[in-house]
Design an enzyme around this catalytic site. Structure first.
Site, mmCIF file in Angstrom:
data_model
loop_
_atom_site.group_PDB
_atom_site.id
_atom_site.type_symbol
_atom_site.label_atom_id
_atom_site.label_comp_id
_atom_site.label_asym_id
_atom_site.label_seq_id
_atom_site.Cartn_x
_atom_site.Cartn_y
_atom_site.Cartn_z
ATOM 1 N N GLU A 85 0.842 -1.212 0.000
ATOM 2 C CA GLU A 85 0.000 0.000 0.000
ATOM 3 C C GLU A 85 0.869 1.252 0.000
ATOM 4 O OE1 GLU A 85 -3.347 -0.195 2.698
ATOM 5 O OE2 GLU A 85 -3.499 1.990 2.717
ATOM 6 N N LYS A 280 -7.655 -1.744 11.091
ATOM 7 C CA LYS A 280 -6.997 -2.103 9.818
ATOM 8 C C LYS A 280 -5.798 -1.176 9.596
ATOM 9 C CE LYS A 280 -6.272 -1.979 5.224
ATOM 10 N NZ LYS A 280 -5.389 -1.064 4.500
ATOM 11 N N ASP A 296 4.537 -14.858 11.247
ATOM 12 C CA ASP A 296 3.282 -15.344 10.682
ATOM 13 C C ASP A 296 2.206 -14.270 10.863
ATOM 14 O OD1 ASP A 296 0.877 -16.616 10.203
ATOM 15 O OD2 ASP A 296 1.429 -18.460 11.228
ATOM 16 N N HIS A 393 -3.068 10.295 0.770
ATOM 17 C CA HIS A 393 -3.213 8.995 0.127
ATOM 18 C C HIS A 393 -2.994 9.099 -1.373
ATOM 19 C CE1 HIS A 393 -4.715 5.612 2.482
ATOM 20 N NE2 HIS A 393 -4.879 5.011 1.319
HETATM 21 C C1 MEV Z 1 -6.052 2.658 4.993
HETATM 22 O O1 MEV Z 1 -5.247 1.592 4.615
HETATM 23 C C2 MEV Z 1 -6.109 2.779 6.489
HETATM 24 C C3 MEV Z 1 -7.068 3.846 7.028
HETATM 25 O O2 MEV Z 1 -8.385 3.649 6.508
HETATM 26 C C4 MEV Z 1 -7.064 3.682 8.528
HETATM 27 C C5 MEV Z 1 -8.114 4.508 9.260
HETATM 28 O O3 MEV Z 1 -9.151 4.841 8.681
HETATM 29 O O4 MEV Z 1 -7.869 4.782 10.459
HETATM 30 C C6 MEV Z 1 -6.646 5.217 6.625
#
Ligand code: MEV
Length: 441
Positions: A85, A280, A296, A393
């Site tokens: 990413e 995530k 792992d 991003h």
């Molecule tokens: C993207 O990979 C991760 C985010 O969505 C985490 C979040 O929203 O806190 C930017």
């Protein structure tokens, strides 16, 4: 044509590739060429990778990125991160730099207990089973001596073993629930070997236990396996600073920033839809270092998400508060990691990553990985609660868009400069590159 094949694993690598490309691809030569392009010229190195798994046909690249300037417990680290990413490494580096001037990250291992279970069915009197367990407990441990000898020399071994009655949830279901200390190894093989030995002892001792009737003597072992849920193998990572030191952004005061940030966390503490995405983002940092250090990541993912749901609702792994003018942001995360065994002494880039980190112990690696997660979460929340996530991003994603548009090096340089001050989108990048091409046509 039938696509099923018998005895595939017995074919040579060349034969496997020929079968796949002939069966599935419109242009077998092109598919073969692609597979071979990703082979390593160093045949020994290629063989090493081939032998990690079965039916290897090629290598699947992920970028290995580097995030410098992490201060963790007053020590400087550069983190290896294996991830696809585009914004993750940049976000980690940004957070590292931010906190390096505010005392750095602190991390503490709270405990390192690993867990394994023998799941079995016992049809009979549970109080007799309890007495039986007490009678054979020392034998259960003693019969693992040859397995545990080396681990004990390193300071690890079996910590506890208990009988658990689960019959109220599933008829006749019991467990031997054991805890382990595996020091610098993740310990999966060690734990599973101990468990399988427990199962053997349990079963064979039952056949001669005089108090048992015939049915009770026949214990049915269902399975013996470690648990990837490790709620007592937990590390805490944290940062703190006076609220007034918090923000460098001129559009928002440090107090407003702290309030927005803490509210964002509180939302993730009570709202599962947000918590999953929040966590995530944490896993973006955790997985990248876990993967680069040969651990792992599926085990870590499964354990972390179970931990996030331990109160009955899926919730944020991180927390924040302001107390007496100080902002504090922390995460507790279960991490069963190893720095010996597994891939750690086999994969050359894993060895490289561990050396880059100063050959850490498993405990030190737990601290580093938890910090990577916290740093990533800080970067995400900082963007989300101020500029929005897309600005950063899309800036990081620009290079992927330019590669999709097959931009030349000169076009890329011009585009990067242009989008320093303009909003990135696929359409905008396309228009910009087409504009350049028209001028040059
Ligand atoms: C993207 O990979 C991760 C985010 O969505 C985490 C979040 O929203 O806190 C930017």
């Amino acid at each position: 044509m039938s696509k099923a094949i018998a005895g595939f694993s017995k074919l040579s690598k060349k034969e496997k590739i020929a079968w796949i490309t002939d069966t599935y691809f419109s242009d077998p030569n092109q598919a073969t060429a692609l597979i071979e392009k990703y082979w390593n010229n160093d045949t020994k190195l290629q063989q090493l990778h081939d032998e990690f798994i079965e039916n290897t046909i090629s290598n699947f690249y992920l970028p290995l990125g580097i995030a410098p300037n992490f201060t963790i417990n007053n020590k400087n680290y550069t983190l290896p991160m294996a991830i696809e990413e585009s914004s993750v490494v940049a976000a980690a580096s940004k957070s590292a730099k931010f906190w390096a001037t505010r005392g750095g990250f602190k991390a503490t291992v709270l405990d390192t207990e690993k867990i394994g279970q023998v799941h079995f069915i016992f049809k009979g009197d549970s109080s007799k089973l309890e007495s039986f367990f007490e009678t054979i407990k020392s034998k259960l441990i003693a019969e693992t001596d040859s397995i545990t000898a080396n681990m004990q020399k390193r300071g690890g071994g079996i910590r506890t073993i208990e009988l658990r009655d689960k019959t109220s949830e599933l008829a006749n279901y019991y467990q031997l629930h054991a805890t382990f200390e595996t020091v610098d190894s993740m310990g999966a093989n060690f734990i599973n070997s101990c468990l399988e030995q427990f199962a053997k002892t349990l079963k064979s001792e039952a056949t001669t236990y005089p108090e048992f009737n015939e049915q009770e003597q026949n214990i049915q072992v269902v399975m013996s396996i470690l648990s990837n849920y490790v709620p007592n193998c937990v590390v805490r990572a944290e940062v703190s600073c006076p609220v007034s030191d918090l923000n460098e952004d001129k559009d928002i005061t440090p107090e407003e920033f702290a309030e927005q940030f803490i509210t964002a966390i509180k939302i993730a503490e009570i709202e599962p839809f947000r918590a999953v995405t929040h966590n995530k983002g944490i896993m973006n940092g955790i997985d990248a270092v876990v993967l680069a250090t040969g651990n792992d990541f599926r085990a870590v993912e499964a354990g972390v998400h179970a931990y996030a749901a331990k109160e009955g609702t899926y919730a944020s792994l991180s927390h924040a508060e302001v107390k007496d003018g100080a902002f504090r942001f922390w995460i507790d995360v279960p991490l069963a990691l190893g720095t010996v065994g597994g891939l750690t002494s086999l994969h050359p880039l894993v060895k490289f990553s561990l050396e880059l980190l100063g050959k850490p112990s498993a405990k030190e690696l737990m601290q580093i990985v938890a910090v990577a997660g916290l740093a990533q979460n800080f970067a995400a929340l900082r963007s989300l609660t101020t500029t929005g996530i897309q600005q950063g991003h899309m800036k990081m994603h620009l290079m992927n868009i330019l590669n999709q548009l097959e931009a030349t090096e000169t076009e890329k340089q011009k585009a990067v400069k242009h989008f320093e001050k303009n909003t990135v989108s696929y359409a905008a990048a396309n228009e910009f590159v087409e504009g350049l091409r028209k001028v040059n046509a």
